[in-house]
Design an enzyme around this catalytic site. Structure first.
Site, PDB file in Angstrom:
ATOM      1  N   GLU A  47      -8.939  -1.304   1.501  1.00  0.00           N
ATOM      2  CA  GLU A  47      -8.063  -0.829   2.567  1.00  0.00           C
ATOM      3  C   GLU A  47      -6.671  -0.470   2.043  1.00  0.00           C
ATOM      4  O   GLU A  47      -6.056   0.489   2.513  1.00  0.00           O
ATOM      5  CB  GLU A  47      -7.955  -1.875   3.679  1.00  0.00           C
ATOM      6  N   TYR A 130      -2.433  -1.698  10.783  1.00  0.00           N
ATOM      7  CA  TYR A 130      -3.746  -1.094  10.521  1.00  0.00           C
ATOM      8  C   TYR A 130      -4.574  -1.989   9.608  1.00  0.00           C
ATOM      9  O   TYR A 130      -5.723  -2.339   9.925  1.00  0.00           O
ATOM     10  CB  TYR A 130      -3.646   0.302   9.883  1.00  0.00           C
ATOM     11  N   ASP A 148      -5.675   3.987  12.506  1.00  0.00           N
ATOM     12  CA  ASP A 148      -5.133   4.843  11.454  1.00  0.00           C
ATOM     13  C   ASP A 148      -5.044   6.274  11.982  1.00  0.00           C
ATOM     14  O   ASP A 148      -5.215   6.521  13.170  1.00  0.00           O
ATOM     15  CB  ASP A 148      -6.021   4.761  10.209  1.00  0.00           C
TER      16      ASP A 148
END
Length: 366
Positions: A47, A130, A148
């Site tokens: 991520e 996020y 996102d």
DNA sequence: CAGTCGTGGGG
DNA sequence: TCCCCAAGACT
């Protein structure tokens, strides 16, 4: 005045939407390396790497990074220099330094277990709203939003949301939408499916609505507004900076390199000695000698300008005049200056702009 | 909030 | 060639 619908979430068939989206994701999801297991550390690394970075770019970096730092303990104990070297070319290097700092905190404070609460995980360096939601939902199956750019684009179309997604305040609107829509049976797949849909079908400029598994739930598809959404104000253009850099060699064929400051642009990466110059001056060799001497406390001789490099960042452009020269004398030891051999230089993390300089130098050298 | 922080790919 | 962008976070 344009007639627009807004906040149609009350009219969405939530169960039908979830079913269509999840069925599509189960059939069409890409086979990506970070989807092989749910190791929270690997989900976390992926991520961070994926922030503002394309999937195809991340894949090889992810493989190398996990091979080199397989666990939280391994990354905790690594030298920052090695971590930055593994990140070399990926950009946004504070991601790498923040990731290691956060991993060290998890190692020491949480016994190596990635926390599973919004409060704890959000407190980690480099983990914003996020990334917190992505790790919680994907690794732990907790129904938190992971909003996102994909999710904002997809939901702006499905729900006909006309707020400017460039504004930070807009994210809250989409988070509250996700909280109403998210599958509590499989929040991991739900969040990933929204992003996958944005990446593969509901793309920015030419969405493939006829292939979309949820077009029957999509307000923009019904109203034909998919090309007008999302609303996103554009950024202003960047400024130019004029620089001079030099590949400086001593009489043992060693190269002088400089470590950039710990904050700001390309923090803690290495570079060839470089200084900002005034475009108003004609930058001849004698002037460049003075620039490098005063800036780096080194007595040098500039031989010639070997080329020019243009490098474009998000918010500025570097125009670099590249010189070749010799080191007569280094005035004293400094921790941010190093003389390295042709072999040793490969171990140091350089920004792409200075990789270009080095490549140009090697080519000119034959 | 607005600016900072990278890079490479695609329309 | 130019511009926008791609799974954002920090100050």
């Amino acid at each position: 005045m344009k007639e627009i619908s807004q906040n149609t979430i009350e009219s969405v068939d939530i169960n039908g939407f979830q079913d269509d989206l999840l069925r599509w994701f189960e059939a069409e999801q890409r086979d990506l390396p970070w989807r092989k297991d749910k190791d929270p550390y690997k989900v976390w690394v992926s991520e961070i790497m994926l922030q503002q970075t394309r999937v195809d770019t991340v894949i090889p970096y992810f493989h190398r990074f996990i091979e080199q730092f397989p666990t939280i303990k391994d990354l905790s104990e690594a030298d920052e220099e090695k971590v930055l070297k593994a990140w070399e070319g990926l950009g946004y290097y504070s991601r790498a330094r923040n990731l290691q700092a956060a991993v060290r905190e998890v190692h020491e404070k949480y016994g190596g277990r990635v926390p599973d609460t919004p409060k704890e995980i959000s407190s980690l360096k480099g983990v914003g709203p996020y990334t917190a939601g992505a790790i919680l939902s994907i690794a732990y199956g907790i129904p938190e939003p992971a909003v996102d750019g994909n999710v904002m684009r997809v939901l702006s179309r499905i729900l006909s949301i006309w707020d400017d997604i460039a504004k930070p305040s807009s994210r809250k609107i989409f988070e509250s939408s996700v909280r109403k829509l998210i599958s509590h049976e499989n929040p991991s797949y739900f969040n990933q499916a929204l992003m996958e849909l944005g990446a593969l079908i509901c793309t920015p400029t030419s969405p493939s609505c006829l292939l979309c598994p949820v077009r029957e739930h999509c307000t923009a598809f019904y109203e034909g507004t998919q090309h007008e959404l999302p609303v996103k104000t554009k950024t202003k253009k960047q400024r130019n900076v004029q620089l001079a850099a030099a590949v400086l060699i001593d009489d043992h064929e060693r190269i002088l390199i400089h470590k950039r400051p710990g904050k700001g642009l390309l923090a803690n990466l290495w570079e060839f000695p470089m200084a900002e110059i005034n475009i108003a001056y004609v930058s001849d060799k004698d002037q460049m000698k003075d620039v490098f001497s005063t800036q780096f406390g080194a007595k040098v001789e500039i031989q010639e300008m070997t080329g020019q490099i243009e490098h474009v960042f998000s918010h500025l452009t570097w125009n670099i005049n590249v010189y070749k020269g010799k080191i007569i004398k280094l005035e004293k030891e400094k921790s941010d200056l190093k003389l390295v051999s042709l072999e040793e230089i490969k171990e140091f993390p350089f920004p792409v702009s200075h990789q270009k300089i080095w490549k140009q130098y090697l080519d000119s050298r034959g």
